[in-house]
Design an enzyme around this catalytic site. Structure first.
Site, short mmCIF file in Angstrom:
data_model
loop_
_atom_site.label_atom_id
_atom_site.label_comp_id
_atom_site.label_asym_id
_atom_site.label_seq_id
_atom_site.Cartn_x
_atom_site.Cartn_y
_atom_site.Cartn_z
N ASP A 65 0.96 -1.13 0.01
CA ASP A 65 0.05 -0.16 0.08
C ASP A 65 1.02 1.16 -0.02
OD1 ASP A 65 -2.49 1.44 0.19
OD2 ASP A 65 -2.08 2.01 1.85
N SER A 66 0.44 2.29 -0.13
CA SER A 66 0.98 3.71 -0.10
C SER A 66 1.50 4.06 1.16
CB SER A 66 0.09 4.77 -0.70
OG SER A 66 -0.95 4.90 0.16
N TYR A 84 -1.21 8.80 -2.30
CA TYR A 84 -1.28 8.60 -4.04
C TYR A 84 -2.59 9.18 -4.14
CZ TYR A 84 1.79 4.52 -4.15
OH TYR A 84 3.03 3.55 -4.17
N GLY A 85 -3.70 9.38 -3.39
CA GLY A 85 -4.94 9.83 -3.88
C GLY A 85 -4.74 11.24 -4.75
N CYS A 90 -4.43 -1.70 -1.99
CA CYS A 90 -4.65 -0.31 -2.10
C CYS A 90 -5.46 -0.11 -3.38
CB CYS A 90 -3.42 0.46 -2.43
SG CYS A 90 -3.57 1.83 -3.01
N ASN A 91 -6.77 0.42 -3.28
CA ASN A 91 -7.74 0.56 -4.37
C ASN A 91 -6.90 1.59 -5.45
OD1 ASN A 91 -10.73 -0.43 -3.28
ND2 ASN A 91 -9.53 0.10 -1.65
N CYS A 148 -11.13 2.80 0.18
CA CYS A 148 -9.75 2.86 0.10
C CYS A 148 -9.59 2.31 1.33
CB CYS A 148 -9.53 4.45 0.52
SG CYS A 148 -8.04 4.98 1.20
N THR A 149 -8.26 1.78 1.44
CA THR A 149 -7.91 0.59 2.61
C THR A 149 -7.58 1.52 3.84
OG1 THR A 149 -5.69 0.46 1.61
CG2 THR A 149 -7.40 -1.13 1.10
N HIS A 150 -7.40 2.76 3.75
CA HIS A 150 -7.08 3.68 5.09
C HIS A 150 -8.26 3.71 5.77
CE1 HIS A 150 -3.15 4.76 3.04
NE2 HIS A 150 -2.87 5.13 4.25
N1 DGL Z 1 -4.84 3.23 0.64
C1 DGL Z 1 -4.96 3.63 -0.63
C2 DGL Z 1 -6.45 3.11 -1.35
O1 DGL Z 1 -6.85 1.89 -1.01
C3 DGL Z 1 -4.45 4.86 -0.89
C4 DGL Z 1 -4.56 6.16 0.00
C5 DGL Z 1 -3.64 7.31 -0.57
O2 DGL Z 1 -2.32 6.92 -0.76
O3 DGL Z 1 -4.05 8.25 -0.96
O4 DGL Z 1 -6.70 3.71 -2.06
#
Ligand code: DGL
Length: 257
Positions: free
Chosen positions: A7-8, A39-40, A70-71, A182-184
């Protein structure tokens, strides 16, 4: 041989949590792209490049599969990784299909929360147009939530205010399901449930992703051989970030069990 999760940042741990529970005979590596989180807000080209750099490091370890936990990374770079590497690459996408199925008969709407990059990709739009025949799916980017999460900010008052502000334009009575795309975001599931009307179900894609991982391991005949060990790595080789991953990992056990 381990299964790598990527993941990021700390978000992918929410998927790893499910994998460790369901696959106790595997060992895991968790790799966070600390250098480039979040990443978003970045472009598709940037994130594709970051994901490919990280994958090169990950596949330099003894791994038998890679889960892109990570989506955002999946939506921009999964196809490219599958083109380059022979080992299985398991991606994830917002759980829109189960959410639509849950609400089909009930007549309520679905709200998908994800990063702005995930929501702007053709992959997401195609997914919605494939499964949303009744036009009940709406989307809401929550970029700040990744930042809160990376700072390990779980302050209920501050986050509660944040969620109430974000949901203000929505008539929540009209919604039956919120999808954490989003996995966060699952770190905040208990807090979200406390600010949302009780009829709203909050779901994420972890269980589906781990089911797919389990099927792929068995198709390839490469299950087992480990004992549930987890090793943390990050793109900056920063020991302080690995400590943060460990803290987040402990916290997850307390919040989502
Ligand atoms: N956890 C990530 C996701 O599932 C990315 C969050 C990010 O880095 O902006 O999309």
């Amino acid at each position: 041989m381990s299964i790598a999760f990527f993941d990021s940042g700390i978000g992918g741990l929410t998927v790893l949590r499910e994998a460790v529970r369901k696959l106790p005979d595997e060992d895991f590596i968790f790799f966070a792209d600390t250098l480039h989180v979040p990443y978003g807000p970045k472009t598709k080209q940037q994130v594709t490049e970051y994901v490919c750099e990280s994958a090169e490091r990950i596949f330099g370890e003894k791994v038998k599969a890679l889960v892109i936990a990570c989506n955002t990374a999946t939506s921009v770079a999964a196809t490219e990784l599958r083109r380059v590497y022979e080992l299985p690459v398991i991606g994830m996408e917002p759980a829109v299909k189960p959410a639509v199925e849950m609400n089909g008969a009930g007549g309520r709407r679905v709200l998908v929360l994800a990063t702005e990059l995930t929501l702007s990709q053709a992959k997401y739009m195609e997914l919605v147009s494939r499964v949303d025949d009744k036009r009940i799916v709406d989307s809401l980017p929550m970029p700040e939530l990744v930042q809160y999460c990376e700072r390990l900010n779980f302050d209920p008052a501050e986050l509660g205010d944040y969620f109430r502000r974000k949901f203000e334009p929505f008539d929540l009575d009209a919604y039956g399901t919120i999808v954490l795309g989003c996995t966060h975001y699952p770190y905040y599931a208990p807090l979200l449930e406390s600010v949302l009307p009780p009829h709203i179900r909050v779901i994420d894609g972890s269980a589906g992703t781990v089911r797919r991982l389990t099927a792929v391991l068995s198709e390839r005949g490469v299950q087992g051989g480990g004992s549930g060990k987890v090793r943390f790595m990050n793109s900056a080789d920063d020991p302080a970030y690995n400590e943060k991953l460990e803290r987040a990992w402990e916290l997850l056990h307390k919040t989502i069990g």
